[in-house]
Design a protein around this motif. Sequence first.
Motif, mmCIF file in Angstrom:
data_model
loop_
_atom_site.group_PDB
_atom_site.id
_atom_site.type_symbol
_atom_site.label_atom_id
_atom_site.label_comp_id
_atom_site.label_asym_id
_atom_site.label_seq_id
_atom_site.Cartn_x
_atom_site.Cartn_y
_atom_site.Cartn_z
ATOM 1 N N ALA A 120 -18.788 -10.767 -10.953
ATOM 2 C CA ALA A 120 -18.006 -11.209 -9.933
ATOM 3 C C ALA A 120 -17.545 -10.039 -8.891
ATOM 4 N N THR B 86 -14.275 -10.552 -7.723
ATOM 5 C CA THR B 86 -12.865 -10.382 -8.013
ATOM 6 C C THR B 86 -12.490 -10.899 -9.254
ATOM 7 N N ILE B 87 -11.624 -10.002 -9.851
ATOM 8 C CA ILE B 87 -11.316 -10.291 -11.139
ATOM 9 C C ILE B 87 -9.784 -10.103 -11.198
ATOM 10 N N SER B 88 -9.042 -10.593 -12.510
ATOM 11 C CA SER B 88 -7.719 -10.422 -12.575
ATOM 12 C C SER B 88 -7.482 -9.646 -13.930
ATOM 13 N N ASP C 246 -9.220 -12.246 -16.495
ATOM 14 C CA ASP C 246 -10.522 -11.842 -16.626
ATOM 15 C C ASP C 246 -10.423 -10.395 -17.653
ATOM 16 N N VAL D 76 -13.579 -17.774 -19.288
ATOM 17 C CA VAL D 76 -13.781 -17.149 -18.221
ATOM 18 C C VAL D 76 -15.401 -17.159 -17.745
ATOM 19 N N ASP D 77 -15.728 -17.017 -16.720
ATOM 20 C CA ASP D 77 -17.131 -17.115 -16.302
ATOM 21 C C ASP D 77 -17.668 -15.925 -16.709
ATOM 22 N N ASN E 255 -17.482 -12.960 -14.314
ATOM 23 C CA ASN E 255 -16.171 -12.390 -14.131
ATOM 24 C C ASN E 255 -16.042 -11.428 -15.624
ATOM 25 N N GLN E 256 -16.421 -11.999 -16.808
ATOM 26 C CA GLN E 256 -16.481 -11.151 -17.885
ATOM 27 C C GLN E 256 -17.326 -9.717 -17.705
ATOM 28 N N ALA F 196 -17.736 -8.280 -14.702
ATOM 29 C CA ALA F 196 -17.037 -7.393 -13.705
ATOM 30 C C ALA F 196 -15.816 -6.683 -14.525
ATOM 31 N N ALA F 197 -15.609 -7.374 -15.316
ATOM 32 C CA ALA F 197 -14.353 -6.967 -16.203
ATOM 33 C C ALA F 197 -14.600 -5.683 -17.201
#
Lengths: 304, 463
Positions: free
Chosen positions: B62, B64-66, B121, B349-350, B353-354, B356-357
């Motif tokens: 992804a 953008t992640i948090s 994420d 989470v998607d 996103n995982q 990207a994390a």
Amino acid sequence: MSASGTIAGPRRRLNRRRLRESLLFVAFVLPNAALIAVFTYRPLILNVWYSMLDWTLGSARATFIGLGNYREFFTKDAGAVLGTTLIFTVVTVGGSMLIGLGLAVVLNRRLIGRNPARATVFAPYVLSGVGVGLVWTFIFDPVGGVLAAVLRKFGASSPQWFLQPGLSLTMVIIVYIWKNLGYCAVIYLAALQAVPRDLLEAAALDGAGRSRTFRSIVWPLISPTTFFLLMTTILSSLQSFDLIRIMTPMGQGTTTLMYASYLQAFGGYNRAGYSSAISTILVVILLILTVFQMRFLERKVYYA
Amino acid sequence: MLHDASRAAISRRSLLGLIGLGAGAAALSACSGPSTSASGAGAGSASADAVGGPSFDGVTPAKTISFWSNHPGSSQAITQSIIDKFKAESGITVNLVTAGSTYEDVAQKFQSAQAGGQLPDLVVLSDVWWFRYFMQDSIIPLGNVLKAAKVDLSDYRQGLVADYQYKDSQWAVPWARSTPLFYYNKSHFKAAGLPDRAPATWGEFATWAPKLMAARSTTKAKYAYEHPALAGYAGWTLQNILWGYGGGWSKKDSFDITCDSDPSVKALSYVADSVNKEKWAGVASTSSTDDLAAGACSATIESTGSLVGVQKAVGSRFDVGVGFLPGGPVSTKPVCPTGGCGVGIPKGVDKANQLAAAKFIGFLTNPENTVSFSAATGYLPVRTSADTSSLLAKNPLIGTAIKQLDVTRTQDWARVFLPGADQEMAKSVAAILTQGAGVDATMKTLRTTLEGIYTSQVKPHLS
């Protein structure tokens, strides 16, 4: 036009008016009622359901255990938690109201600097509980705190406020009263100012002293205020959280019902079901207190 | 017809009743947990069967992640600068979210989010929390996602990596890792005629403490030593003394509780005597390192994550000394527990996103960034290939903390894996130190409590 027709016209208009008023009533009430139902009563009902589960916070699975959480509370933790809650509530409510009344009586007199004094007394009430807790934590710190420094000037050492459960409770009670007595003082002050001057002047003409005037005239006339304060401060005290959380995070000696509920869910134990049971018990106590006060205490109140 | 306002108006009684009802309801809504489809299906078990976790074949990371953090060691600025570099290099935006000020705050928010809130994420996982997330099936095993993100754990300090392993799966990656460290005031030690070093054993310190107390007219200290605040992590730091005496909260790598064994009771009796009998030690109310910085005590033990903060607080008023944790009569090493936190990836989470994390985990903890992070906070570099020369040149004391990593021991399972164990340990130690409770009886009670927690809250999830 028949007699019935002449009566039916105004009746229809009356019915239409009532219908309009009813619709207006629903239009105003429904949004708020819906919000209350979704954000207050739904969680309340869910909470009762959760209280019958063995449920770890964050887990998607739980086990229904009926009244198991309640049984555990009343056989294990009830004595300490209810005892702490009772002491905290009685002392903070009594302290806030008594000192608040005393301050209100003083502030009701014509004194120099009366208005700044009123503002000063009320100010702590509007401060953030977290900020107040942090400042007082520094004041009470037995090693580097302000109070310890003052005591050292007199050759005394500071008590272990944060380590002895009894002292921890005393410390939190002191800060709670300090923060909240301004509320009682201001409400009492308004009530004192509403006492008719002619009654006080008549009592003075009859030779009644200050004490007698207060007991026989002022106190009965401010009894509705006392009743109101009693109810609101009890409810507020039972729900006290911020000061306890900041000043005594472990809850050593300060684990009231409210804080026990927090600790069980979020303080490391993750027992959401058990926490919900404690919350439910707190609500039942609040309801019983409210009903008791309305049924019995309000009879003692004199409404002018 | 006039509207009868007196009948329609809400009465005082009704108003007060509504206040009471509303207050009660507010109390409930404030305390109740997130909604869940509790169905009486049993406690269930964690995803123990997933060794490497889900497959990430064909997944694109992804954009953008948090990242939820409590900024351990005041690390917000350095973390943000690493995030900025990551954005420039990979094009992935990482939103750093302050999820509280302590690991417990993050845990509270993360667990609440499990019930339907917005999950992060990437999340900080402390040593005592990751296992609960594993049991609750809230995080994913990292084997496959790290492989897909080309993150190789072989260069990480293996002891720190092993801290997050269970059932052959890796559940987190070490990030802000620490150990306790012995801090002392060099001026106080000099005034007491003591050598400029940490004591080798607690027995040695017991002979030093009277000298430090005798020098109080010069040092103005209140105590020779201050035990860390019990409300913090008493269960963590006390493992040092327990292990030195041959005891522990539980047996090594086991749920067999040993807090009431003879060695454990002897260790805690030493602690109790230092406060109640010998009176050369106190217990910090809030922060023992704050008291050390204020000159109120001559020595304490605290996290390496406090090192930079202590140095800043002390300034030029005195020299801070640090050393390895003292040993005991039975063992002198390894008697130092690891601690701090790692980072893990939530389950709900998607995959994009995982992934990207996971890429960000690799960047966050690469050799260069782990050194930058260490320099800014005092936490330990987690990579073996990290060039720490600049770090040591800038702050030689961190070298002691890094060297101590070679003599660390994995924490007792009773402390890190049992929900609420830390709180129960702190309460028991508080009873011993401040309320005069007997060590033996208190530890027996603690054992019963800990065994109850294991039976009811852990064992069902491990089946």
